[in-house]
Design an enzyme around this catalytic site. Structure first.
Site, mmCIF file in Angstrom:
data_model
loop_
_atom_site.group_PDB
_atom_site.id
_atom_site.type_symbol
_atom_site.label_atom_id
_atom_site.label_comp_id
_atom_site.label_asym_id
_atom_site.label_seq_id
_atom_site.Cartn_x
_atom_site.Cartn_y
_atom_site.Cartn_z
ATOM 1 N N HIS A 139 20.304 -45.277 13.012
ATOM 2 C CA HIS A 139 20.864 -45.801 14.254
ATOM 3 C C HIS A 139 21.907 -44.837 14.819
ATOM 4 O O HIS A 139 22.789 -44.398 14.090
ATOM 5 C CB HIS A 139 21.498 -47.176 14.015
ATOM 6 C CG HIS A 139 20.503 -48.241 13.652
ATOM 7 N ND1 HIS A 139 20.012 -48.383 12.377
ATOM 8 C CD2 HIS A 139 19.892 -49.182 14.405
ATOM 9 C CE1 HIS A 139 19.144 -49.390 12.362
ATOM 10 N NE2 HIS A 139 19.050 -49.896 13.570
ATOM 11 N N ASP A 197 17.697 -45.506 16.530
ATOM 12 C CA ASP A 197 17.588 -46.726 17.318
ATOM 13 C C ASP A 197 18.891 -47.130 18.003
ATOM 14 O O ASP A 197 19.977 -46.782 17.549
ATOM 15 C CB ASP A 197 17.167 -47.890 16.403
ATOM 16 C CG ASP A 197 15.689 -47.856 16.072
ATOM 17 O OD1 ASP A 197 15.069 -46.787 16.171
ATOM 18 O OD2 ASP A 197 15.163 -48.926 15.694
HETATM 19 ZN ZN LIG Z 1 17.654 -51.898 16.858
#
Ligand SMILES: [Zn+2]
Length: 266
Positions: A232, A85
């Protein structure tokens, strides 16, 4: 003044959830609108994780009810999906792509519109390597779900337009709400635009910088058939995630079939 020293420095990140500095944008995946992001601490981190994040059991469900509004938290198959992400980010996305290539793994990238606009080459690389894309809003707006349907729609469309400027024909059939802060309107609008809401079932909270060892341990202990793993590749210092990924991939690929989330979800 003694008490003063206990108060975290106020930075733009804490008031807006995002700030752009010399090393790129930082996103705070805090669950609540306007809730300041503080440095993680043993006493505060549990409370700050909040009701919109994944349950501690890794189920993707949360105590007190289902806040997912029908968002997918698993793949629905025995296969496991890695999701990355907040990118793309020129420091980390190429590292992730190289590692995935090394292990012949396809994954899903939930990209932020403004980052897609700034790094179209990285969007192209993601698609060229066979990974799939997921819309993660224009500006990582954790409170997007509380806005009007029109505002949500324009944010998601702007993000898709930035992605398509880089990869005109790439399907974008997934939407992940920043912070996992799902609401009925944001789920509805995403579906109207042909995107399936995507949550997760394994969350090592790598954005809180727990270190590569803890990230690795959480992912490897919670991974199960059908898991959707949240990691992430942007939004701050992601070296811990990079180091963890190098340890995670040999184990996961030995235990599971890994997949990019399909572009034809039912
Ligand atoms: Zn995010």
């Amino acid at each position: 003044m003694l008490g003063r020293s206990l108060v975290p420095d106020q930075t733009p990140r804490q008031s807006t959830g995002v700030t752009t500095s010399a090393d790129g944008p930082h996103y705070a995946d805090q669950p609540s609108v306007g809730e300041p992001s503080r440095a993680p601490s043993a006493s505060a981190s549990a409370a700050e994780t909040g009701p919109a994040e994944t349950g501690q059991d890794g189920s993707g469900r949360v105590a007190g009810g289902d806040n997912l509004f029908g968002a997918h938290a698993t793949t629905g198959t025995p296969r496991l999906a890695l999701t990355f992400d907040d990118g793309p980010d020129p420091r980390y996305t190429p590292q992730v792509l190289a590692l995935l290539r090394e292990y012949d793994v396809r994954a899903t990238f939930c990209v932020v519109g403004e980052n897609a606009q700034n790094h179209p080459d990285l969007i192209q690389s993601i698609v060229d390597d066979g990974h799939t894309l997921c819309n993660h809003s224009w500006h990582h707006d954790v409170g997007l779900g509380t806005r009007s349907a029109d505002a949500i729609r324009s944010d998601l469309l702007r993000t898709n337009a930035a992605i398509r400027a880089a990869v005109p024909n790439a399907p974008i059939v997934w939407y992940r709400q920043p912070g996992g802060a799902w609401t009925y309107p944001v789920v509805s609008v995403a579906r109207q635009l042909g995107m399936t809401p995507l949550h997760w079932s394994v969350d090592p909270s790598d954005w809180e910088l727990p270190g590569a060892t803890k990230i690795t341990a959480t992912v490897l202990s919670q991974a199960a058939p059908g898991s959707v793993v949240l990691l992430h590749d942007a939004g701050g210092d992601r070296q811990g995630t990079m180091d963890a990924l190098r340890r995670i991939l040999p184990d996961l690929t030995a235990r599971f079939e890994l997949e990019a989330l399909p572009t034809d979800p039912t």
